[in-house]
Design an enzyme around this catalytic site. Structure first.
Site, PDB file in Angstrom:
ATOM      1  N   LYS A 175       0.875  -1.178   0.000  1.00 61.69           N
ATOM      2  CA  LYS A 175       0.000   0.000   0.000  1.00 61.69           C
ATOM      3  C   LYS A 175       0.912   1.229   0.000  1.00 61.69           C
ATOM      4  O   LYS A 175       1.508   1.595   1.000  1.00 61.69           O
ATOM      5  CB  LYS A 175      -0.913   0.037   1.239  1.00 61.69           C
ATOM      6  N   CYS A 284      13.808  11.659   5.653  1.00 62.79           N
ATOM      7  CA  CYS A 284      13.898  11.260   7.063  1.00 62.79           C
ATOM      8  C   CYS A 284      15.294  11.546   7.596  1.00 62.79           C
ATOM      9  O   CYS A 284      15.492  11.709   8.793  1.00 62.79           O
ATOM     10  CB  CYS A 284      13.558   9.784   7.207  1.00 62.79           C
TER      11      CYS A 284
HETATM   12  P1  NAP Z   1       2.706   9.028   7.207  1.00 67.51           P
HETATM   13  O1  NAP Z   1       1.667  10.066   7.229  1.00 67.51           O
HETATM   14  O2  NAP Z   1       2.986   8.288   8.466  1.00 67.51           O
HETATM   15  O3  NAP Z   1       2.283   8.018   6.052  1.00 67.51           O
HETATM   16  C1  NAP Z   1       3.076   6.913   5.682  1.00 67.51           C
HETATM   17  C2  NAP Z   1       2.207   5.827   5.084  1.00 67.51           C
HETATM   18  O4  NAP Z   1       1.288   5.376   6.082  1.00 67.51           O
HETATM   19  C3  NAP Z   1       1.353   6.297   3.907  1.00 67.51           C
HETATM   20  O5  NAP Z   1       1.240   5.238   2.989  1.00 67.51           O
HETATM   21  C4  NAP Z   1       0.020   6.576   4.559  1.00 67.51           C
HETATM   22  O6  NAP Z   1      -1.080   6.492   3.679  1.00 67.51           O
HETATM   23  C5  NAP Z   1      -0.038   5.459   5.583  1.00 67.51           C
HETATM   24  N1  NAP Z   1      -0.944   5.708   6.697  1.00 67.51           N
HETATM   25  C6  NAP Z   1      -1.361   6.893   7.196  1.00 67.51           C
HETATM   26  N2  NAP Z   1      -2.185   6.696   8.240  1.00 67.51           N
HETATM   27  C7  NAP Z   1      -2.303   5.352   8.394  1.00 67.51           C
HETATM   28  C8  NAP Z   1      -3.013   4.514   9.297  1.00 67.51           C
HETATM   29  N3  NAP Z   1      -3.774   5.007  10.249  1.00 67.51           N
HETATM   30  N4  NAP Z   1      -2.881   3.167   9.163  1.00 67.51           N
HETATM   31  C9  NAP Z   1      -2.103   2.641   8.208  1.00 67.51           C
HETATM   32  N5  NAP Z   1      -1.414   3.383   7.321  1.00 67.51           N
HETATM   33  C10 NAP Z   1      -1.497   4.716   7.415  1.00 67.51           C
HETATM   34  O7  NAP Z   1       4.109   9.599   6.727  1.00 67.51           O
HETATM   35  P2  NAP Z   1       4.432  10.432   5.410  1.00 67.51           P
HETATM   36  O8  NAP Z   1       3.948  11.811   5.634  1.00 67.51           O
HETATM   37  O9  NAP Z   1       3.976   9.699   4.200  1.00 67.51           O
HETATM   38  O10 NAP Z   1       6.017  10.368   5.390  1.00 67.51           O
HETATM   39  C11 NAP Z   1       6.798  11.204   6.131  1.00 67.51           C
HETATM   40  C12 NAP Z   1       7.340  10.508   7.370  1.00 67.51           C
HETATM   41  O11 NAP Z   1       8.036   9.317   6.997  1.00 67.51           O
HETATM   42  C13 NAP Z   1       8.347  11.347   8.107  1.00 67.51           C
HETATM   43  O12 NAP Z   1       8.124  11.247   9.484  1.00 67.51           O
HETATM   44  C14 NAP Z   1       9.678  10.702   7.736  1.00 67.51           C
HETATM   45  O13 NAP Z   1      10.711  10.928   8.640  1.00 67.51           O
HETATM   46  C15 NAP Z   1       9.298   9.272   7.650  1.00 67.51           C
HETATM   47  N6  NAP Z   1      10.275   8.528   6.859  1.00 67.51           N
HETATM   48  C16 NAP Z   1      11.123   7.681   7.508  1.00 67.51           C
HETATM   49  C17 NAP Z   1      12.090   6.983   6.799  1.00 67.51           C
HETATM   50  C18 NAP Z   1      12.999   6.014   7.495  1.00 67.51           C
HETATM   51  O14 NAP Z   1      13.517   5.118   6.830  1.00 67.51           O
HETATM   52  N7  NAP Z   1      13.260   6.155   8.779  1.00 67.51           N
HETATM   53  C19 NAP Z   1      12.186   7.158   5.417  1.00 67.51           C
HETATM   54  C20 NAP Z   1      11.327   8.047   4.797  1.00 67.51           C
HETATM   55  C21 NAP Z   1      10.346   8.722   5.519  1.00 67.51           C
HETATM   56  P3  NAP Z   1      -1.674   7.795   2.950  1.00 67.51           P
HETATM   57  O15 NAP Z   1      -0.593   8.341   2.112  1.00 67.51           O
HETATM   58  O16 NAP Z   1      -2.797   7.255   2.181  1.00 67.51           O
HETATM   59  O17 NAP Z   1      -2.084   8.739   4.050  1.00 67.51           O
END
Ligand code: NAP
Length: 498
Positions: A175, A284
């Site tokens: 997903k 990140c």
């Molecule tokens: P996010 O809002 O947490 O979303 C990530 C994924 O989770 C998306 O596919 C999102 O779907 C899904 N999602 C959202 N709410 C959910 C729920 N309640 N249940 C299941 N899935 C859910 O994060 P983002 O804004 O996409 O990405 C930014 C974050 O990712 C930052 O905090 C960044 O630091 C982190 N990140 C970490 C790494 C690492 O390797 N440590 C790498 C890259 C990014 P939708 O898009 O449909 O909302």
């Protein structure tokens, strides 16, 4: 022209059963619809998980070197389509073409690296404590793996998860983030063309709650691999904990770059600009805190601000663009909200702090590269992940002080130190609490054959990439073969030495 994308379930490209779709728009020009995608729900997840569970029965028995050959072909196809994939990614996500090419390249590297594991994936042989007994341990696949990925690395992150999982013999339901479903669909298209059998790889697009939640909760999904925010990660971990599912989390960062007074300051300046404003700060591993020794703080800050002002913002497909837009309206509002918080907390805005205006920027979510001075460790802009082109400058008197500030955060993903003193470099390597430390390089630039991940609130102890990722996607089995012909009791029988 907007493309019509579909889910991929059991080897077929299909619409959501409801027929609903959502739009995917270009963040550099919100009038452009890049494509429309199935707006799926729990029923679509059910079909995808059943397809993956059925395929697992046969895929797990395909020899790993054969699985790897298909993955190797996928890497070759990605290399052939690299430019096409990168251009699509820039259109849906916004980062500049040089960076989206890098994102695809990371996927290609991961394909070839993971394919190599098909002929390694070593277990261990060891000694048994009883005579005429043989002992070893081997890796076995886990089963159906659910994967939920963010939008900032639309190609690299799904490949970090899917490729090692597939070579280990698992099947996958992906997903992707709703901001970048097109790159994910093209990636799954590559895997289908490479020859993965039906049901081994499945794609279901749609919102986090409606699609992500049923995937996490499905009883046939044995493992969830999630990359995203700490907030969502915490909730996923709670559900997986309750259901005793395996769960691997890669979450946020608040990555420090320390610049000591003995550093090559020109080099540090280039690193700071790339680390803080590359990918518009939406990594990140982005450099979000620059910790300067007081002796060089003023001059370094002045030069950083001057260079930040000169960065060329624009559509990532335009050759001269250095910084693309933020991914969407909500992200721009969130970044601007943090700028207001920084001002309220008493930090000094040195440049930026507002939506960017100018020719070519009118219809995109652009934001000026922003530098805050006079930041103290207790301020929210020094502690919380902003995920945008905003960097906080903190000043210290010593290496010990710098490391204390660097560690004064809930996160622990990446870190860096600029110094010419090898002793200081090694102290930083030892004492900074982070999964990655760069010496004389910015906080970004991980390579796929080393473990990637962080400590503290950045994750739950797992690593992606490197051979360590195999521990996420395989289960260990220990095997004892007794060829003594009699019942031998470990820990109880005394072994006679003749
Ligand atoms: P996010 O809002 O947490 O979303 C990530 C994924 O989770 C998306 O596919 C999102 O779907 C899904 N999602 C959202 N709410 C959910 C729920 N309640 N249940 C299941 N899935 C859910 O994060 P983002 O804004 O996409 O990405 C930014 C974050 O990712 C930052 O905090 C960044 O630091 C982190 N990140 C970490 C790494 C690492 O390797 N440590 C790498 C890259 C990014 P939708 O898009 O449909 O909302």
């Amino acid at each position: 022209m907007a493309e019509t994308f579909k889910n991929f379930i059991g080897g077929e490209w299909v619409d959501a059963a409801s027929g609903k779709r959502f739009e995917n728009r270009n963040p550099a020009d919100w009038n452009e619809v890049v494509g429309t995608h199935p707006d799926s729900d729990a029923g679509d997840i059910e079909r995808a998980v059943l397809a993956a569970a059925k395929a697992f029965k046969t895929w797990r028995l395909v020899p790993a070197p054969k699985r790897a050959e298909i993955l190797f072909r996928a890497g070759q196809i990605m290399a052939e389509r690299k430019e096409e994939l990168a251009r699509l990614m820039t259109r849906e996500m916004g980062k500049v073409l040089a960076e989206t090419r890098g994102d695809v390249q990371e996927g290609i590297d991961t394909a070839f690296y993971s394919a190599g594991e098909g002929r390694r994936m070593y277990g261990e042989t060891t000694n048994a404590e009883m005579p005429n007994k043989f002992a070893m341990s081997i890796r076995l696949p886990v089963g159906v793996c659910g994967m939920i990925t963010p939008w900032n690395f639309p190609m690299a992150i799904p490949t970090w998860k899917m490729f090692p999982a597939l070579v280990c013999g698992n099947t996958v339901v992906l997903k992707p983030a709703s901001d970048t479903p097109a790159t994910a669909a093209k990636l799954v298209g590559v895997l289908a063309d490479a020859g993965f059998p039906p049901g081994v790889v499945n794609l279901v697009t749609g919102g986090g709650g409606r699609v992500g939640t049923p995937l996490i909760e499905h009883p046939s999904v044995r493992l969830i691999s999630f990359t995203g925010s700490s907030e969502v990660g915490r909730r996923i971990a709670a559900t997986c904990g309750e259901k005793l599912k395996l769960c691997s989390l890669e979450l946020g960062g608040k990555n420090p770059m320390i610049v000591m007074e003995d550093a090559d300051l020109d080099l540090a300046l280039e690193g700071a600009l790339w680390g803080a404003f590359g990918t518009t700060g939406q990594r990140c591993t982005a450099t979000s805190r620059i910790i300067l020794h007081e002796k060089i703080a003023d001059s370094f800050t002045e030069r950083l601000v001057e260079r930040a002002r000169k960065l060329r913002l624009g559509n990532g497909l335009e050759p001269g663009s250095e910084v693309g837009p933020l991914v969407n309206k909500g992200q721009r509002e969130s970044v601007h909200g943090y700028v207001q918080i920084g001002l309220k907390d008493g930090a000094k805005l040195l440049t930026g702090g507002k939506a960017a205006a100018g020719p070519g920027l009118e219809n995109g979510w652009f934001y000026e590269p922003t530098v805050f001075g006079s930041v103290t460790p207790g301020m929210r802009i020094a502690r919380e992940e902003i995920f945008g082109p905003v960097v906080a400058i903190l000043t210290v008197k010593s290496l010990e002080g710098a490391i204390e500030v660097a560690n004064d955060t809930d996160y622990g993903l990446s870190s860096s130190i600029y110094t010419r003193d090898v002793n200081r470099a090694h102290i930083a390597i030892r004492d900074i609490e982070a999964g990655i430390t760069y010496v004389n390089g910015p906080t970004i630039g991980a390579e796929v054959h080393l473990p990637f991940g962080g400590v503290k609130d950045t994750g739950n102890g797992h690593r992606e990439s490197g051979r360590q990722v195999l521990d996420v996607f395989s289960e260990w089995k220990s095997i004892y073969v007794d060829y003594s012909g009699k019942l031998q009791k470990a820990q109880i029988d005394d072994v006679e030495i003749q």
